[in-house]
Design a protein around this motif. Structure first.
Motif: not given
Length: 541
Positions: A288-290, A309-313
């Motif tokens: 996952i890239l942020n 903040p956590i997001g879906p992957t």
């Protein structure tokens, strides 16, 4: 008495004619004029200098801020070393497919030359974008924001916000667009992008607001490969508009935005005074890239901190479930004073069903992408010019058929013919394990259904026939289908393409010819006087 009445009648008629004349004299909507110089330049979006494509020295390009019905005039000067076009992603080009800026409608602008686009933003509002449609130019920049605001006489279904921010989220590669193009030409798929950017930078961007105020955030995915999820630390977002349609105002902690899509949200600054992370992350990728920016409260002395903040992957069903919650606000106005829900699309009989299946395949030992077994090739003569001037041998309507079949894939120029005003059901069937993003020029279509597996007629029972959102770009989940309903009431030659640019470059696109045999300026404009001609199309004498 009769003379008095006659005189009064003449005065009334004269006054009415004067009023009508003044209305027509002032009836033309305002013009916005731009001159854009397209060049190469050097920027360091990932900290290392690399070549990018600039418009007027800007990366991303300059934003267009317009109002419904404005006339847009863009003189584009191509100072690159390759032919170039820009397309206006989501602008419907009513009657003017000549201005669409794709190879099926326009001859490309040659190096060291210019061409002027001219079109009207007829009956549109919302958050849109523009970008290069030729080759892989879009991977190096040449994109920007295109925001269409409502006229003052049209009410909005929300209180006027205290500010307006535009965020262009893009995936980014260390390789140049030419190197990416060479890789595709050699028959290899693109690798995972190296990073995500917001407004052309990978970090450090700051959006400033005041505690207690509400701000509009326009978020567009201008990348070429990757779906993204967008969120703001310790803040919820109220969705208000998707690609020109006002939505029910649901609250979200994060939103998926697929390649080529745009959303608009309201964010009220209710938290304590400090900075907060704005986060975009890739969806359905490993790893996952942020990327981050900051939402800064006025008076903040503390930088954003804490975990992101956590997001879906990779949660496909999570994304599909969220997509089903995005619905049209039936009572709100859009560009016109009549409610959006006054067009009862769910009651209109379907004239025709088209099923389009995408696939990755090998042709002559190299990777290509296909639609119903055809990998599209753009002829040297634009399809629109060939159609208008009856130039034979450029395309026909038998190359691609409107349902998938079994057999070998091959090259072809894919054009589907439909009658003007037909109401068409289009199903995008994705039997691959990667997400797809499809776009249709010249219209908006009601996205009525998603589902896993293979579509069949019983799936219509699941359709949202009441408040589906009309939009221009439609995601299709892995091993799934997506269905749209569209009233094809805009005459022209319209590109139906993958927004995932490597797939589009290698053949995953087609054109829809919307046509009737009546030549009328009410349904379609004549070719512009400055139209470019190429291939078999010659300028009329």
């Amino acid at each position: 008495m009769k003379q008095t009445n006659l005189l009064l009648c003449k005065i009334v008629i004269g006054t009415l004619l004067f009023w009508l004349a003044s209305v027509f004299v002032n009836a033309e909507d305002p013009y916005l004029f731009y001159t854009w110089n397209v060049t190469y330049g050097t920027r360091s979006p990932l900290g290392v200098p690399q070549q990018v494509i600039l418009i007027n020295g800007q990366f991303p390009g300059p934003a267009i801020e317009a109002v419904t019905n404005n006339n847009i005039v863009v003189n584009l000067i191509n100072n690159l070393d390759e032919p170039f076009l820009i397309t206006w992603n989501g602008v419907k080009q009513r009657r003017t497919s000549w201005q669409d800026g794709v190879l099926g409608t326009n001859c490309p602008i040659q190096p060291n030359s210019n061409w002027t686009y001219q079109f009207q933003l007829k009956d549109q509002i919302g958050t849109f974008t523009y970008f290069a449609s030729t080759s892989m130019h879009r991977a190096s920049g040449a994109f920007g924001a295109f925001n269409i605001n409502q006229r003052a006489v049209i009410t909005t279904p929300y209180t006027q916000p205290d500010g307006d921010f535009t965020l262009l989220v893009s995936d980014w590669f260390n390789m140049s667009h030419k190197d990416l193009q060479k890789r595709l030409d050699a028959g290899y798929a693109l690798p995972l992008p190296d990073a995500l950017l917001i407004n052309g930078v990978s970090s450090g961007l700051i959006f400033t607001g005041q505690q207690g105020k509400t701000y509009k955030f326009r978020v567009s995915n201008v990348g070429i490969e990757t779906s993204i999820n967008f969120r703001i630390q310790n803040h919820t977002m109220t969705l208000i508009e998707v690609e020109g349609a006002h939505t029910l105002q649901e609250s979200y902690e994060s939103l998926d935005v697929h390649v080529g899509q745009s959303v608009t949200v309201l964010v009220t600054l209710k938290a304590s005074v400090r900075d907060y992370y704005i986060v975009a992350s890739t969806r359905f990728t490993k790893p996952i890239l942020n990327t981050t920016a900051s939402l800064r409260y006025v008076g903040s002395k503390n930088a954003a901190s804490g975990p992101l903040p956590i997001g879906p992957t990779y949660h496909i069903h999570w994304s599909m479930k969220q997509a089903r919650t995005i619905r049209m606000n039936l009572t709100a106005n859009a560009a016109r004073p009549n409610p959006q829900g006054s067009f009862h699309y769910g009651t209109i009989p379907i004239n025709r069903t088209i099923i389009l299946a995408n696939a990755a395949t090998m042709i002559y030992g190299k990777l290509r992408y296909t639609v119903n077994r055809i990998s599209h090739i753009n002829p040297t003569t634009p399809l629109k010019l060939a159609d208008w001037y009856n130039i034979s041998g450029v395309f026909d309507f038998t190359t691609i058929i409107s349902t998938p079949t079994i057999g070998p894939a091959h090259f072809g120029t894919s054009v589907i013919n439909v009658e003007l005003h037909e109401f068409v059901e289009i199903i995008f069937q994705n039997d691959e394990r990667s997400i797809q993003s499809w776009h249709m020029d010249g219209t908006s279509a009601y996205l009525v259904g998603y589902g896993s597996g293979t579509w069949n007629a019983t799936m219509r029972e699941r359709y949202n026939l009441v408040d589906a959102v009309p939009r221009h770009t439609f995601q299709v989940y892995p091993l799934s289908w997506t269905s749209i309903l569209v009233s094809l009431d805009n005459k022209g030659m319209w590109n139906l393409r993958s927004q995932i640019w490597s797939r589009r470059y290698l053949g995953q696109e087609l054109y829809v010819r919307v046509w009737n045999d009546e030549k009328s300026l009410y349904t379609e404009a004549e070719p512009p006087l400055n139209a470019l001609y190429c291939g078999l199309a010659k300028r009329p004498r």
